[in-house]
Enzyme design. Structure first.
Site, mmCIF file in Angstrom:
data_model
loop_
_atom_site.group_PDB
_atom_site.id
_atom_site.type_symbol
_atom_site.label_atom_id
_atom_site.label_comp_id
_atom_site.label_asym_id
_atom_site.label_seq_id
_atom_site.Cartn_x
_atom_site.Cartn_y
_atom_site.Cartn_z
ATOM 1 N N SER A 144 31.882 62.500 48.157
ATOM 2 C CA SER A 144 31.764 61.824 49.222
ATOM 3 C C SER A 144 30.137 61.481 49.486
ATOM 4 C CB SER A 144 31.892 62.898 50.513
ATOM 5 O OG SER A 144 31.291 64.266 50.308
ATOM 6 N N ASP A 153 26.756 65.138 59.838
ATOM 7 C CA ASP A 153 27.900 65.951 59.961
ATOM 8 C C ASP A 153 27.620 67.327 59.524
ATOM 9 O OD1 ASP A 153 28.718 65.714 57.423
ATOM 10 O OD2 ASP A 153 30.264 64.453 58.185
ATOM 11 N N HIS A 193 27.119 66.198 55.304
ATOM 12 C CA HIS A 193 26.449 64.805 54.777
ATOM 13 C C HIS A 193 25.329 64.262 55.496
ATOM 14 C CE1 HIS A 193 30.884 64.953 54.040
ATOM 15 N NE2 HIS A 193 30.440 64.463 52.871
#
Length: 356
Positions: A49, A329, A332
């Site tokens: 991610s 978040d 990240h």
């Protein structure tokens, strides 16, 4: 990607394994000596991610839900951030546009692939993780198939750089599955060994340079610092798990470069995310960041996450100014966070090697 605290007893296990040698891979690396500078025209991306620019299908990840993408491009676009991620900033440095996502390749005209392709899927690792996405071996299979299908020519590949992002999902699966740190140092060794096999294979496919990110300070992720109300990093995690992984990775990559014996260039480059993250987190005001450990977007309780909506009711809150926060978040960085990390990376000698 939830990380568990690691205990001091871990030190003894690590010391026991420090003498172990790396598996360098069973493939002979082709020695391509480019003593003249060639322009880099494409970027190929593998990993998780931190690098994914939209490979996970809509509905399968919060990255496609509001408020992800609120800063860039203004709506959810599959990136795990309010804006850009590592891939976008590496592409910026290379002066190419962010590569197209593998997921939508069949819907794109050939000219849309001129900047390369991203095979990175959020939640994945070098092995199978808690998420169903393709691991890095499978991602490289996708890349090889694209070459075999002549989506990219040998000339394209020769003028390309690969980014490999490994942010810790393998370790999340290990701790969740095993419920303890028993045997974790051996697993760290296996993760690094597999990463090395992967980057050798990418290089063998003709890529000019392979950039490998080391582990970020996972003890500073909001998923970990929540236990201290986002006031301090978990130094045990940083000094043991992360330090061991990063040491093994750096040593293994150094050996690979020595084996190639190409004085004109470094084929493999370690991207020091750890040092860059820590530099920004220790001096946030330098980058106009006020909230260095507290996430901008967070669920209203532990059962909810950023982007959660129940019966049309938002179950999350968003900070007033994402540009002042480092983390978006629980895991990240924000667009501003990645930009600050990129600013730090740009001045490192290793980063400058990308163009040579």
């Amino acid at each position: 990607m939830d990380f568990f605290p690691f205990f001091l007893s871990f030190i003894f296990i690590i010391l026991h394994l420090l003498g172990q040698r790396f598996v360098q891979g069973e493939v002979d690396i082709q020695r391509h000596h480019h003593h003249h500078k060639e322009p880099i025209t494409k970027l190929f991306v593998f990993g998780d991610s931190y690098a994914d620019t939209g490979n996970i299908k809509r509905g399968f990840a919060p990255s496609w839900k509001h408020p992800y993408g609120v800063t860039f491009p203004g709506k959810p676009a599959g990136r795990f951030s309010d804006g850009r991620v590592l891939t976008d900033y590496i592409a910026k440095y290379l002066k190419v546009k962010s590569p197209a996502s593998y997921r939508i390749r069949k819907h794109l005209a050939p000219h849309h692939l001129k900047n390369g392709m991203s095979f990175a899927f959020g939640g994945t690792g070098v092995f199978e993780t808690l998420n169903p996405g393709p691991n890095m071996t499978t991602q490289i299979n996708f890349f090889q198939k694209a070459i075999q299908d002549k989506v990219f020519t040998a000339s394209d590949i020769r003028k390309s750089v690969a980014l490999v992002s490994v942010a810790g999902n393998d370790y999340t699966r290990y701790t969740v599955t095993n419920g303890s740190i028993q045997g974790l140092p051996s697993f760290i060794l296996s993760v690094v060994n597999q990463t090395i096999r992967n980057v050798i294979r990418i290089k063998e496919l003709g890529v000019k340079k392979v950039i490998i990110s080391n582990l970020q300070p996972v003890g500073c992720l909001p998923s970990v610092t929540a236990s201290s109300s986002f006031k301090e990093c978990n130094e045990t995690s940083n000094n043991l798990l992360v330090a061991y992984h990063n040491t093994l990775l750096t040593e293994a990559v150094t050996k690979l470069n020595q084996q190639l014996n190409d004085n004109s260039s470094l084929p493999f480059i370690v991207l020091d995310l750890y040092d860059s993250f820590m530099s920004v987190l220790k001096h946030p005001s330098t980058h106009n960041i006020k909230n260095e450990l507290e996430p901008c977007c967070v669920g209203v309780s532990s059962k909810y996450f950023c982007g959660s909506v129940v019966e049309k009711v938002k179950k999350y809150t968003v900070c007033e100014n994402p540009k002042s926060a480092f983390f978006w978040d629980l895991v990240h960085p924000t667009d501003a966070g990645w930009r600050a990390v990129y600013t730090r990376l740009r001045i490192t000698n290793a980063f400058k090697e990308i163009h040579y």
